[in-house]
Design an enzyme around this catalytic site. Structure first.
Site, mmCIF file in Angstrom:
data_model
loop_
_atom_site.group_PDB
_atom_site.id
_atom_site.type_symbol
_atom_site.label_atom_id
_atom_site.label_comp_id
_atom_site.label_asym_id
_atom_site.label_seq_id
_atom_site.Cartn_x
_atom_site.Cartn_y
_atom_site.Cartn_z
ATOM 1 N N LEU A 23 1.642 -13.394 2.218
ATOM 2 C CA LEU A 23 2.998 -13.324 1.655
ATOM 3 C C LEU A 23 3.993 -12.858 2.709
ATOM 4 O O LEU A 23 3.657 -12.098 3.609
ATOM 5 C CB LEU A 23 3.010 -12.352 0.478
ATOM 6 C CG LEU A 23 2.113 -12.716 -0.714
ATOM 7 C CD1 LEU A 23 2.051 -11.551 -1.694
ATOM 8 C CD2 LEU A 23 2.614 -13.971 -1.407
ATOM 9 N N ASP A 65 -3.776 -11.331 2.199
ATOM 10 C CA ASP A 65 -3.073 -10.096 2.542
ATOM 11 C C ASP A 65 -3.977 -8.865 2.516
ATOM 12 O O ASP A 65 -3.494 -7.737 2.621
ATOM 13 C CB ASP A 65 -1.905 -9.887 1.570
ATOM 14 C CG ASP A 65 -0.835 -10.938 1.724
ATOM 15 O OD1 ASP A 65 -0.105 -10.893 2.734
ATOM 16 O OD2 ASP A 65 -0.730 -11.819 0.850
ATOM 17 N N GLU A 70 -3.715 -0.488 2.390
ATOM 18 C CA GLU A 70 -3.022 0.643 1.770
ATOM 19 C C GLU A 70 -2.465 0.298 0.393
ATOM 20 O O GLU A 70 -2.348 1.181 -0.474
ATOM 21 C CB GLU A 70 -1.884 1.119 2.673
ATOM 22 C CG GLU A 70 -1.171 2.345 2.118
ATOM 23 C CD GLU A 70 0.029 2.758 2.949
ATOM 24 O OE1 GLU A 70 0.092 3.935 3.324
ATOM 25 O OE2 GLU A 70 0.899 1.907 3.219
ATOM 26 N N ASP A 71 -2.122 -0.957 0.171
ATOM 27 C CA ASP A 71 -1.519 -1.320 -1.110
ATOM 28 C C ASP A 71 -2.510 -1.281 -2.261
ATOM 29 O O ASP A 71 -2.108 -1.239 -3.418
ATOM 30 C CB ASP A 71 -0.893 -2.718 -1.018
ATOM 31 C CG ASP A 71 0.359 -2.734 -0.169
ATOM 32 O OD1 ASP A 71 1.123 -1.753 -0.228
ATOM 33 O OD2 ASP A 71 0.573 -3.722 0.559
ATOM 34 N N ARG A 136 7.447 -4.720 -6.171
ATOM 35 C CA ARG A 136 5.997 -4.669 -6.341
ATOM 36 C C ARG A 136 5.532 -3.467 -7.168
ATOM 37 O O ARG A 136 4.352 -3.357 -7.478
ATOM 38 C CB ARG A 136 5.327 -4.613 -4.964
ATOM 39 C CG ARG A 136 5.691 -5.767 -4.030
ATOM 40 C CD ARG A 136 4.951 -7.039 -4.382
ATOM 41 N NE ARG A 136 5.271 -8.101 -3.444
ATOM 42 C CZ ARG A 136 4.662 -8.283 -2.271
ATOM 43 N NH1 ARG A 136 3.719 -7.442 -1.896
ATOM 44 N NH2 ARG A 136 5.000 -9.286 -1.494
ATOM 45 N N HIS A 167 9.059 -2.545 0.440
ATOM 46 C CA HIS A 167 8.355 -1.342 -0.003
ATOM 47 C C HIS A 167 9.131 -0.096 0.412
ATOM 48 O O HIS A 167 9.834 -0.110 1.429
ATOM 49 C CB HIS A 167 6.953 -1.251 0.633
ATOM 50 C CG HIS A 167 5.918 -2.099 -0.014
ATOM 51 N ND1 HIS A 167 5.033 -2.873 0.696
ATOM 52 C CD2 HIS A 167 5.595 -2.293 -1.325
ATOM 53 C CE1 HIS A 167 4.217 -3.503 -0.131
ATOM 54 N NE2 HIS A 167 4.538 -3.170 -1.360
ATOM 55 N N CYS A 254 0.365 0.204 6.404
ATOM 56 C CA CYS A 254 -0.284 -0.811 5.569
ATOM 57 C C CYS A 254 -1.729 -1.064 5.959
ATOM 58 O O CYS A 254 -2.541 -1.487 5.141
ATOM 59 C CB CYS A 254 0.465 -2.134 5.672
ATOM 60 S SG CYS A 254 2.252 -2.055 5.539
#
Length: 263
Positions: A23, A65, A70-71, A136, A167, A254
């Site tokens: 993305l 991705d 971390e997401d 998000r 973010h 990330c």
């Protein structure tokens, strides 16, 4: 050193061949996989240079991705939380990383929804957890995380990420117990009242996403004025190539989950 930046472990994931389908808010070109993987190796080497154990997971072609681990989870001293990413193509990433998280933690909880929340919107300091709502991360996701972390003694403060920022941590990072690196546009919102703020240099906003990892501050290469400011402030800087991750809106934080497993 403070618990919010002192770690014995980290989890990373090797970029997959499908990363070219990752993305991006704006298309600035296709990531070069070889270059990305070299930058990733440099990143892991920097983490390991502090004495930390770094677990590097295999690439996941099904999730382009997934290098941005971390997401998918939030690691705290008393337990971990599996996130619920707000991008449909990333929803399976939390389940994919769950085995690595449960191997480190006895208490692992899960954001079940209906809300969404990603780790890139969460900044953990010594005194609180800051969460920026974004494209998000929504209010329901924040509310569910608040209920979870309250059991572990954390106070959560809900904020609003400016609409043109993907973010919350795209524009900020923790430097020490009392200091945050931030862009001027985010700091101007007043969200860091009570903290010392070091602003990125004009035109160098893209380096705001750094990480404090033990005695080092890892930041993306190519931002000399901000690096000089941090050096003069007494931080030990390591610059890591980030050109390919940046094409997918990725930065230093990330690429890892940083933690010390509960005793």
């Amino acid at each position: 050193m403070g618990r919010s930046f002192t770690f014995s472990h980290a989890i990373c994931r090797t970029p997959s061949t499908s990363i070219i389908d990752g993305l991006r808010a704006v298309d600035t070109g296709t990531p070069n996989l070889d270059t990305f993987r070299q930058h990733h190796r440099d990143y892991v080497t920097a983490l390991r240079s502090t004495g930390a154990e770094v677990i590097v997971l295999d690439p996941l072609d099904a999730f382009p991705d997934s290098v941005f681990v971390e997401d998918a989870a939030l690691c705290l001293p008393k337990g971990a939380v599996l996130m619920r990413p707000g991008a449909p193509s990333r929803l399976g990433e939390a389940a994919a990383i769950a085995p690595a998280i449960t191997a480190a933690y006895g208490d692992v909880r899960t954001i079940t929804g209906p809300g969404f929340i990603e780790g890139g919107d969460i900044l953990v300091t010594e005194r609180e957890i800051l969460v920026g709502k974004s494209a998000r991360t929504d209010a329901d996701g924040v509310a569910e995380l608040r209920r979870i972390v309250s059991d572990w003694g954390y106070t959560l403060r809900e904020l609003q990420t400016p609409p043109d920022i993907l973010h919350f941590k795209t524009d900020c990072s923790l430097l020490d117990e009392d200091t945050i690196l931030s862009t001027r546009r985010l700091a101007a919102s007043g969200c860091f009242e009570g903290y010392k703020v070091i602003n990125t240099a004009e035109g160098e906003e893209a380096c705001a996403n750094a990480i404090r990892f033990n005695h080092l501050v890892l930041m993306p290469a190519g931002f000399p004025r901000t690096a000089d400011t941090l050096d003069k402030a007494g931080y030990e800087i390591v610059e890591i190539g980030n050109s390919e991750a940046a094409k997918l809106d990725g930065g230093m934080s990330c690429l890892s989950l940083r933690f010390t497993p509960p005793a």
